[in-house]
Motif scaffolding. Structure first.
Motif, PDB file in Angstrom:
ATOM      1  N   VAL A  44       0.806  -1.139   0.086  1.00 66.81           N
ATOM      2  CA  VAL A  44       0.002   0.080  -0.034  1.00 66.81           C
ATOM      3  C   VAL A  44       0.857   1.193   0.026  1.00 66.81           C
ATOM      4  O   VAL A  44       0.594   2.062  -0.605  1.00 66.81           O
ATOM      5  CB  VAL A  44      -0.845  -0.062   1.103  1.00 66.81           C
ATOM      6  N   ASN A  45       1.704   1.457   0.893  1.00 65.00           N
ATOM      7  CA  ASN A  45       2.733   2.348   1.149  1.00 65.00           C
ATOM      8  C   ASN A  45       3.442   2.551  -0.456  1.00 65.00           C
ATOM      9  O   ASN A  45       3.623   3.702  -1.048  1.00 65.00           O
ATOM     10  CB  ASN A  45       3.732   2.437   2.199  1.00 65.00           C
ATOM     11  N   MET A  46       4.061   1.428  -1.069  1.00 60.11           N
ATOM     12  CA  MET A  46       4.646   1.522  -2.370  1.00 60.11           C
ATOM     13  C   MET A  46       3.736   2.232  -3.269  1.00 60.11           C
ATOM     14  O   MET A  46       4.480   3.154  -4.299  1.00 60.11           O
ATOM     15  CB  MET A  46       5.087   0.296  -2.583  1.00 60.11           C
ATOM     16  N   VAL A  47       2.627   2.012  -3.496  1.00 63.42           N
ATOM     17  CA  VAL A  47       1.718   2.523  -4.467  1.00 63.42           C
ATOM     18  C   VAL A  47       1.515   3.792  -4.023  1.00 63.42           C
ATOM     19  O   VAL A  47       1.635   4.555  -5.059  1.00 63.42           O
ATOM     20  CB  VAL A  47       0.140   1.758  -4.384  1.00 63.42           C
ATOM     21  N   LYS A  48       1.316   4.189  -3.115  1.00 60.33           N
ATOM     22  CA  LYS A  48       0.963   5.687  -2.586  1.00 60.33           C
ATOM     23  C   LYS A  48       2.145   6.453  -2.934  1.00 60.33           C
ATOM     24  O   LYS A  48       2.144   7.627  -3.467  1.00 60.33           O
ATOM     25  CB  LYS A  48       0.752   5.822  -1.076  1.00 60.33           C
ATOM     26  N   ILE A  49       3.448   5.903  -2.612  1.00 59.50           N
ATOM     27  CA  ILE A  49       4.602   6.797  -3.035  1.00 59.50           C
ATOM     28  C   ILE A  49       4.778   6.765  -4.455  1.00 59.50           C
ATOM     29  O   ILE A  49       5.093   8.039  -4.810  1.00 59.50           O
ATOM     30  CB  ILE A  49       6.040   6.029  -2.440  1.00 59.50           C
ATOM     31  N   ILE A  50       4.532   5.759  -5.209  1.00 61.75           N
ATOM     32  CA  ILE A  50       4.944   5.744  -6.775  1.00 61.75           C
ATOM     33  C   ILE A  50       3.823   6.654  -7.260  1.00 61.75           C
ATOM     34  O   ILE A  50       4.259   7.664  -8.248  1.00 61.75           O
ATOM     35  CB  ILE A  50       5.013   4.396  -7.151  1.00 61.75           C
ATOM     36  N   SER A  55      -3.537   7.487  -7.199  1.00 59.99           N
ATOM     37  CA  SER A  55      -3.789   5.896  -6.926  1.00 59.99           C
ATOM     38  C   SER A  55      -5.414   5.522  -6.925  1.00 59.99           C
ATOM     39  O   SER A  55      -5.739   4.560  -7.159  1.00 59.99           O
ATOM     40  CB  SER A  55      -3.532   5.755  -5.226  1.00 59.99           C
ATOM     41  N   GLU A  56      -6.308   6.671  -6.988  1.00 63.17           N
ATOM     42  CA  GLU A  56      -7.676   6.404  -7.018  1.00 63.17           C
ATOM     43  C   GLU A  56      -7.964   6.244  -8.597  1.00 63.17           C
ATOM     44  O   GLU A  56      -8.612   5.313  -8.926  1.00 63.17           O
ATOM     45  CB  GLU A  56      -8.591   7.549  -6.493  1.00 63.17           C
ATOM     46  N   ALA A  57      -7.273   7.172  -9.347  1.00 62.28           N
ATOM     47  CA  ALA A  57      -7.373   6.872 -10.850  1.00 62.28           C
ATOM     48  C   ALA A  57      -6.848   5.198 -11.233  1.00 62.28           C
ATOM     49  O   ALA A  57      -7.423   4.961 -12.120  1.00 62.28           O
ATOM     50  CB  ALA A  57      -6.425   7.889 -11.634  1.00 62.28           C
ATOM     51  N   LEU A  58      -5.681   4.881 -10.683  1.00 57.21           N
ATOM     52  CA  LEU A  58      -5.324   3.847 -11.007  1.00 57.21           C
ATOM     53  C   LEU A  58      -6.012   2.645 -10.493  1.00 57.21           C
ATOM     54  O   LEU A  58      -6.457   1.668 -11.130  1.00 57.21           O
ATOM     55  CB  LEU A  58      -3.819   3.431 -10.137  1.00 57.21           C
ATOM     56  N   ASP A  72      -3.259  -8.136  -7.572  1.00 57.95           N
ATOM     57  CA  ASP A  72      -2.407  -8.541  -8.737  1.00 57.95           C
ATOM     58  C   ASP A  72      -2.353  -7.554  -9.636  1.00 57.95           C
ATOM     59  O   ASP A  72      -1.566  -7.095 -10.338  1.00 57.95           O
ATOM     60  CB  ASP A  72      -2.821  -9.856  -9.235  1.00 57.95           C
ATOM     61  N   ASP A  73      -3.439  -6.991 -10.038  1.00 56.10           N
ATOM     62  CA  ASP A  73      -3.695  -5.882 -11.026  1.00 56.10           C
ATOM     63  C   ASP A  73      -3.113  -4.585 -10.794  1.00 56.10           C
ATOM     64  O   ASP A  73      -2.320  -4.090 -11.696  1.00 56.10           O
ATOM     65  CB  ASP A  73      -5.128  -5.561 -11.417  1.00 56.10           C
ATOM     66  N   ILE A  74      -3.148  -4.313  -9.384  1.00 54.46           N
ATOM     67  CA  ILE A  74      -2.392  -3.045  -8.935  1.00 54.46           C
ATOM     68  C   ILE A  74      -1.076  -3.043  -9.158  1.00 54.46           C
ATOM     69  O   ILE A  74      -0.378  -2.173  -9.658  1.00 54.46           O
ATOM     70  CB  ILE A  74      -2.975  -2.595  -7.649  1.00 54.46           C
ATOM     71  N   MET A  75      -0.470  -4.249  -8.488  1.00 54.37           N
ATOM     72  CA  MET A  75       0.794  -4.621  -8.330  1.00 54.37           C
ATOM     73  C   MET A  75       1.334  -4.659 -10.085  1.00 54.37           C
ATOM     74  O   MET A  75       2.642  -4.372  -9.968  1.00 54.37           O
ATOM     75  CB  MET A  75       1.279  -5.760  -7.653  1.00 54.37           C
ATOM     76  N   ARG A  76       0.561  -5.074 -10.913  1.00 48.83           N
ATOM     77  CA  ARG A  76       1.225  -5.445 -12.318  1.00 48.83           C
ATOM     78  C   ARG A  76       1.271  -4.089 -12.946  1.00 48.83           C
ATOM     79  O   ARG A  76       2.724  -3.788 -13.339  1.00 48.83           O
ATOM     80  CB  ARG A  76       0.033  -6.208 -13.153  1.00 48.83           C
ATOM     81  N   GLU A  77       0.617  -3.055 -12.468  1.00 46.63           N
ATOM     82  CA  GLU A  77       0.601  -1.609 -13.280  1.00 46.63           C
ATOM     83  C   GLU A  77       1.732  -0.842 -12.614  1.00 46.63           C
ATOM     84  O   GLU A  77       2.399  -0.275 -13.107  1.00 46.63           O
ATOM     85  CB  GLU A  77      -0.702  -0.681 -12.857  1.00 46.63           C
ATOM     86  N   VAL A  78       1.899  -1.119 -11.134  1.00 45.60           N
ATOM     87  CA  VAL A  78       3.140  -0.446 -10.312  1.00 45.60           C
ATOM     88  C   VAL A  78       4.288  -1.023 -11.052  1.00 45.60           C
ATOM     89  O   VAL A  78       5.296  -0.289 -11.061  1.00 45.60           O
ATOM     90  CB  VAL A  78       3.120  -0.605  -8.961  1.00 45.60           C
TER      91      VAL A  78
END
Length: 95
Positions: A44-50, A55-58, A72-78
């Motif tokens: 969660v922190n990694m996504v917020k930082i990047i 993050s809502e749009a993602l 899995d979908d979020i992490m693939r995009e990140v």
């Protein structure tokens, strides 16, 4: 800024300095922890930082027809965004 588009079509703009941000390094380390809650917190922190404010749009971008947002979908995009960050960082270091 590093701008790009993931394979699924998510457009991103990321500050190139994020790649060496201590908070990101800690978040990535947390994703490798043996404790599942620490892993989730790190992700969660990694996504917020990047992606920051995007993050809502993602989340909306990867939301399934059933209204769920799969990790899995979020992490693939990140992961794709991180690959772009690494590539941009290595290009800068060449000069």
């Amino acid at each position: 800024m590093i701008a790009g588009t993931t394979k699924s079509g998510f457009h991103f703009n990321v500050n190139e300095k994020i790649i060496s941000d201590w908070r990101l390094i800690n978040a990535i380390a947390d994703t490798q922890a043996p404790d599942e809650m620490t892993k989730v917190k790190g992700a969660v922190n990694m996504v917020k930082i990047i992606v920051g404010g995007d993050s809502e749009a993602l989340s909306a971008h990867v939301m399934g027809e059933d209204g769920t947002v799969q990790i899995d979908d979020i992490m693939r995009e990140v992961g794709e965004i991180m690959d772009a960050m690494k590539e941009a960082s290595s290009e800068v270091k060449k000069y």
